[in-house]
Enzyme design. Structure first.
Site, PDB file in Angstrom:
ATOM      1  N   HIS A 189      14.954   1.085 -30.628  1.00  0.00           N
ATOM      2  CA  HIS A 189      14.139   0.208 -29.785  1.00  0.00           C
ATOM      3  C   HIS A 189      14.526   0.395 -28.324  1.00  0.00           C
ATOM      4  O   HIS A 189      15.695   0.594 -28.011  1.00  0.00           O
ATOM      5  CB  HIS A 189      14.360  -1.256 -30.185  1.00  0.00           C
ATOM      6  CG  HIS A 189      14.045  -1.542 -31.615  1.00  0.00           C
ATOM      7  ND1 HIS A 189      14.994  -1.419 -32.612  1.00  0.00           N
ATOM      8  CD2 HIS A 189      12.900  -1.929 -32.224  1.00  0.00           C
ATOM      9  CE1 HIS A 189      14.440  -1.720 -33.775  1.00  0.00           C
ATOM     10  NE2 HIS A 189      13.171  -2.029 -33.574  1.00  0.00           N
ATOM     11  N   ASP A 241      19.199   2.560 -35.810  1.00  0.00           N
ATOM     12  CA  ASP A 241      17.932   2.359 -36.527  1.00  0.00           C
ATOM     13  C   ASP A 241      16.969   3.521 -36.379  1.00  0.00           C
ATOM     14  O   ASP A 241      15.830   3.426 -36.783  1.00  0.00           O
ATOM     15  CB  ASP A 241      17.279   1.041 -36.083  1.00  0.00           C
ATOM     16  CG  ASP A 241      17.505   0.758 -34.624  1.00  0.00           C
ATOM     17  OD1 ASP A 241      17.980   1.653 -33.906  1.00  0.00           O
ATOM     18  OD2 ASP A 241      17.197  -0.369 -34.186  1.00  0.00           O
ATOM     19  N   HIS A 281      18.749  -6.178 -25.955  1.00  0.00           N
ATOM     20  CA  HIS A 281      17.470  -6.778 -25.541  1.00  0.00           C
ATOM     21  C   HIS A 281      17.674  -7.997 -24.644  1.00  0.00           C
ATOM     22  O   HIS A 281      16.708  -8.630 -24.226  1.00  0.00           O
ATOM     23  CB  HIS A 281      16.635  -7.174 -26.766  1.00  0.00           C
ATOM     24  CG  HIS A 281      16.183  -6.006 -27.590  1.00  0.00           C
ATOM     25  ND1 HIS A 281      15.466  -4.953 -27.055  1.00  0.00           N
ATOM     26  CD2 HIS A 281      16.365  -5.699 -28.907  1.00  0.00           C
ATOM     27  CE1 HIS A 281      15.223  -4.052 -28.015  1.00  0.00           C
ATOM     28  NE2 HIS A 281      15.762  -4.480 -29.135  1.00  0.00           N
ATOM     29  N   ASP A 305      19.592   3.488 -29.470  1.00  0.00           N
ATOM     30  CA  ASP A 305      18.954   2.606 -30.443  1.00  0.00           C
ATOM     31  C   ASP A 305      17.475   2.996 -30.513  1.00  0.00           C
ATOM     32  O   ASP A 305      16.914   3.489 -29.549  1.00  0.00           O
ATOM     33  CB  ASP A 305      19.107   1.158 -29.970  1.00  0.00           C
ATOM     34  CG  ASP A 305      18.659   0.140 -31.000  1.00  0.00           C
ATOM     35  OD1 ASP A 305      19.536  -0.437 -31.668  1.00  0.00           O
ATOM     36  OD2 ASP A 305      17.434  -0.095 -31.131  1.00  0.00           O
TER      37      ASP A 305
END
Lengths: 582, 439
Positions: free
Chosen positions: B153, B240, B112, B151
């Site tokens: 996200h 995740d 991120h 991931d």
């Protein structure tokens, strides 16, 4: 007075060392491979002609018995019972002819995920019985977190209701080591059971002989980690006696010299040069354990490296380049051999002392040099340089490898201690010949101790008992567990890292005092907490408890008159993560 | 004795002494059970698998990638530098031929973290993959690279870092931004004007299971890689998507992750997120390690996994097929210019507002890139935030043409003359000059 006996590949050495640390008797006899007891007796008798059996306070024995049995395949059939659960296929770890795997699973926190399959367990027991298997190894994954499945297997093996159990010995994985490594746990438990009978027969015979000669002192067995183990304990853990040879030599140097700083210990023999590193007040230990053949085990051992350079190493010329070893052709020409060896090269250059026949060496070197049109002196010089450079390279690689060991905290990564040896101790036959050349090549001080030819037996004599244990506590589940002692205790939710360290220390000392009269007399046992970690366990964003791991050891070292060895330094190499709710 | 078909180097760095805060998902305990599982399984004894000690990334390694406002030292702690250094070590092991594959099992994560960094967002400060990749390019030449972010996200940081780079293909598979942080990552975000189609986003609906992920790999990712022909494939291996993850809504399994990895066959994998630290990470990491090494992983099964229970619905399957086809078409036939921003003279300009959730910082940016047919284009990034006054970063890309390189130098002079920037930074990848002014 302490007696040390080292049963080696070629010779069995024995020494007696008095209270002041003086060597009062030595003996060297040939090792009789077919019956090691013969060698032990001969060495013992020889020493006891020089000193009085009544005065012996401790007898330490380093023996290749278990190692040889394993390497030569003279082991007993073992019923290996394995419960794995999900993960790498347990078939990959198959060992021996009676290997059975069972459904059942325990997870990393010691939680039972699936019960052990009782039906197939029973049929495996029946099969083993039919085939006359008498010794067993029972291993489950994560048994060092929760031994329930190993205990169930043990129960099934020893007390089946329908028949008289014929099982004589069962090794349980968690009793060997508290470390995590399922494949190693399997192979270690297997070997332990496989050599159990042989070792115990030998132990009986040794104890019988020792008593026969009038020695009343306790007998201890040397381990590969630079410590000894009381024979009484070793009877249940014979695997701990494997590969103790290098340990005897290294501890010998530590006993003979006042080793305190980081250093390298070189044992230059006929065939190989064995290298060990001493750092932070103790020999550097393998992180997990030593390998036997192709099987890695959980047997604690010094980290050593062996290269094929020794006094009897063959000299060769390959496309004009002079090479030494790794094969052995000894003895050297100067001692009646048939081909020139490294020792002949030293002898040619006048570096081998006066024991050798200089002319034989000169003739052999000149003959080899003639084949390749090299000056004999240049050939000898280049051979010696090659050997010294090879040793230097191996030393540097070993030190670099130790310093490149992974660490798991930022603190250690940024500020971790580096091993920086500035001194080497050399022992073994060609030690003196190498001394000054190595000093020049390494740029370090190089020392050759007195009595280096029996340093191994001195090491055996002077080495003290070591022991290591791991403690695992989970305050969420309210359980503290010490696998190797099978101690399980209910704990409160407030159980702290300090309490865990105290429990580890206390249990370690109690174990030692119970089994080793010498340790029982001391109140300053060198116990280190080598790892101490406490993690907050968080569930749904609130703290549930603490996951605590402590590892404690009695540091390897030598007993001697005061100074000797490694008593000085405290807490070196301790891994801590200060956070996590201490 | 088990032998790895591909030799694998693992950099395992759990940072057992570092946390964002005591009960934060990014805390000391995160990789504890993973370590337990890997050690108990004996993976480091498998012939061909080696463990490497991480290095510490240097300031220069970070400056090569990020505009850190005001400086690398203020935004990146030692733990971030070790995480990036761990990835660098894994990369070096692969590039030097010590091993075939590398897996950096490190924390904290990085995907991120954007080009410009004012603080921590989404648990990330510096972009671990980007720092690793630019290290590779610095020392091993300008490689053509694909980064596949798995991931849960959206990898908005990596997308931002490589938005204009035509030599880096970034593909992010993630839970639809309308249902999860950071709320971005839609198919029409295809990269800057000079690199259209080099950025692909595949938003997946909640409850996507193994079947859905593998469909996207087989029908989108692999065909696109076949066309792009990267020298290196990197997997941002967030974990995740697992059905037990506490902060997401997907139904991916440990074996699914292993299968994905086997098909993707990355040279390098870097751990990203994943916060089901007991129920998922030990098994997912084991699965990935075994798959990368080419060792049988069929026995990897996490407690509570029931394929029937976690099977995706037909509706989800249809949706995924559709989005996968659509994104593949966008790669092969991208529209002529990006949907956000506008042409302003020689530049393409877009405005961005960025929120740093962890540190509570708000940042605004005006990003201008030279429209260029010959290279990735020089970028000027004006930035101001709730913690830093107006500053500017100028980047001359590694493949810069002479014109763009000249423009970059001129922009730097102008930035000094104009005088209203608190900090002025320059990343000149072409000539390897990294400079900061304003102290």
């Amino acid at each position: 007075m302490r007696l040390g006996i080292d049963v080696g590949g070629t010779h069995t050495d024995a020494v007696a060392v008095d209270r002041e640390g003086n060597v009062t008797a030595t003996a060297k006899v040939r090792t009789v491979h077919e019956d090691l007891l013969v060698s032990v007796r001969a060495a013992l008798e020889n020493v006891l002609m020089q000193v009085d059996a009544q005065d012996v306070a401790r007898l330490n024995l380093s023996t290749t018995l278990s190692t040889n049995a394993i390497v030569e395949g003279r082991t007993e059939d073992v019923g290996v019972f394995v419960s794995s659960g999900p993960g790498v296929d347990p078939e990959s770890f198959r060992i021996g002819r009676h290997y059975y795997t069972f459904e059942g699973s325990i997870d990393h926190r010691g939680e039972e995920v699936a019960a052990l399959d009782g039906d197939s367990l029973e049929s495996a027991v029946a099969l083993c019985r039919r085939e006359g298997v008498r010794v067993f190894a029972a291993v489950s994954k994560f048994s060092t977190r929760n031994p329930a499945h190993e205990n169930i297997m043990h129960e099934a093996i020893t007390s089946d209701g329908t028949w008289e159990s014929e099982a004589e010995f069962v090794t349980l994985g968690h009793r060997i080591s508290g470390m995590l490594n399922f494949p190693r746990r399997i192979s270690t438990a297997y070997y332990n059971a496989a050599v159990w009978r042989t070792f115990n027969a030998f132990a009986d015979a040794v104890e019988g002989s020792v008593r026969h000669y009038g020695i009343k002192a306790p007998v201890n067995i040397l381990k590969a980690d630079g410590g000894t183990m009381p024979l009484s304990l070793c009877r249940g853990l014979p695997v701990e006696s494997i590969l103790s040879g290098p340990s005897a030599s290294v501890m010998g140097i530590i006993a003979l010299c006042d080793v305190v700083e980081d250093c390298v210990i070189l044992d230059i023999g006929g065939t190989t040069t064995d290298i060990a590193v001493f750092a932070a007040g103790a020999p550097v230990i393998e992180p997990e354990g030593i390998s036997v053949g192709s099987y890695p085990t959980l047997v604690r051992a010094m980290k050593t490296r062996s290269i094929g350079i020794g006094g009897d190493s063959r000299l060769r010329v390959v496309r004009g380049d002079v090479r030494v070893g790794p094969e052995r052709v000894g003895p050297p020409l100067c001692m009646g051999g048939t081909e020139p060896t490294l020792m002949d090269a030293f002898n040619y250059l006048g570096l081998a002392g006066t024991l050798c026949d200089r002319e034989e060496s000169e003739r052999g070197i000149a003959k080899l040099a003639g084949l390749w049109d090299i000056f004999p002196e240049a050939l000898a010089r280049r051979a010696v340089d090659y050997a010294v450079a090879a040793i230097r390279k191996a030393v540097e690689e070993l030190v670099a490898e130790i310093n490149a060991r992974p660490v798991y905290t930022i603190m250690e990564l940024l500020e971790g201690r580096k091993v920086r040896p500035r001194k080497a101790y050399v022992m073994g036959g060609p030690a003196r010949a190498f001394q000054s050349l190595l000093a020049e090549s390494l740029g370090w001080e190089v020392e050759t101790p007195r009595h280096y030819e029996v340093a191994n037996a001195i090491g055996a004599a002077m080495t003290r008992t070591t022991q290591v244990l791991e403690l695992f506590a989970d305050t969420d589940k309210g359980v503290m567990f010490i696998p190797v002692l099978d101690i399980e205790k209910r704990i409160s939710s407030r159980y702290s890292l300090e309490e865990a360290e105290r429990d580890a220390r206390r249990n370690l000392i109690a174990l030692l005092k119970e089994n080793d009269p010498e340790a029982a007399r001391r109140d300053d046992l060198p116990v280190d907490i080598v790892e101490a970690q406490s993690f907050n366990m968080v569930g749904d964003f609130s703290t549930l408890g603490r996951n605590i791991r402590v590892k404690a050891q009695v540091r390897p070292g030598v007993n001697g008159p005061g100074r000797r060895g490694s008593n000085g330094k405290n807490g070196n190499g301790t891994v801590r993560n200060g956070k996590g709710g201490r | 004795m088990l032998t790895a078909r591909n030799s694998l180097g693992i950099v395992f760095f759990p940072a057992f002494d570092w946390a964002i805060s005591p009960t934060h998902p990014e805390r000391e305990e995160r990789l504890l059970y993973t370590q337990d599982q890997l050690r108990e399984e004996g993976v480091f004894d498998i012939e061909g698998i080696r463990e490497f000690k991480p290095e510490v990334a240097t300031r220069e390694d970070v400056e090569r990638v990020h505009f850190c406002i005001p400086s690398v030292e203020t935004v990146a702690t030692k733990s971030h530098l070790v995480s990036a250094g761990g990835a660098i070590r894994a990369a070096r092991a692969v590039m030097d031929g010590e091993v075939d594959r590398g897996f950096a099992l490190v924390r904290p994560p990085g995907h991120h973290a954007m080009k410009c960094v004012h603080g921590n967002r989404g648990f990330c400060n510096i972009n671990v993959e980007a720092v690793m990749l630019e290290y590779i390019r610095e020392h091993y030449g300008n490689k053509r690279v694909a980064i596949i972010d798995t991931d849960c996200h959206h990898g908005d940081g990596t997308q931002d870092v490589y938005w204009h780079d035509r030599n880096t293909l970034f593909i992010s598979l993630h839970q639809d931004g309308r249902t999860l942080y950071p709320g971005t990552g839609f198919p029409m975000d295809l990269g800057g004007p000079n690199a259209m189609g080099r950025n692909l986003n595949v938003p997946l609906p909640p409850n996507t299971s193994d079947e859905g992920f593998l469909h996207v790999i087989d029908n989108l990712v692999l065909p696109v890689l076949e066309d792009f022909k990267p020298d290196l494939i990197i997997n941002s291996a967030g974990q995740d998507n697992h059905f037990s993850d506490p902060i997401t809504n997907m139904n991916f399994s440990a074996r699914g992750y292993a299968m994905l990895n086997e098909r993707l066959s990355p040279h390098l994998a870097v751990l990203e997120g994943g916060y089901s630290i007991q129920g998922a990470l030990p098994y997912v990491n084991l699965g990935i390690v075994l798959a990368m090494a080419g060792v049988d992983y069929s026995g990897v099964r996490e407690p509570g996994f029931n394929p029937e229970k976690y099977r995706q619905s037909a509706k989800v399957t249809d949706y995924i097929k559709d989005v996968s086809d659509k994104v593949r078409d966008l790669y092969f036939n991208p529209p002529p210019c990006p949907k956000d921003g506008e042409v302003s003279g020689d530049y393409y300009v877009r405005m961005k507002d960025i929120y740093y959730d962890t540190d509570g910082i708000s940042e605004s940016q005006v990003e201008s890139v030279v429209i260029c047919g010959d290279c990735s284009g020089t970028v000027k990034l004006e930035t101001w935030s709730s913690v830093n006054p107006l500053s500017v970063g100028i980047e001359i890309p590694l493949d810069a043409c002479d014109r763009c390189a000249g423009i970059g130098q001129r922009l730097l002079e102008e930035a000094h003359l104009k005088g209203s920037y608190r900090y002025v930074q320059m990343i000149n990848r072409r000539d390897r000059e990294y400079v900061q002014y304003g102290f």
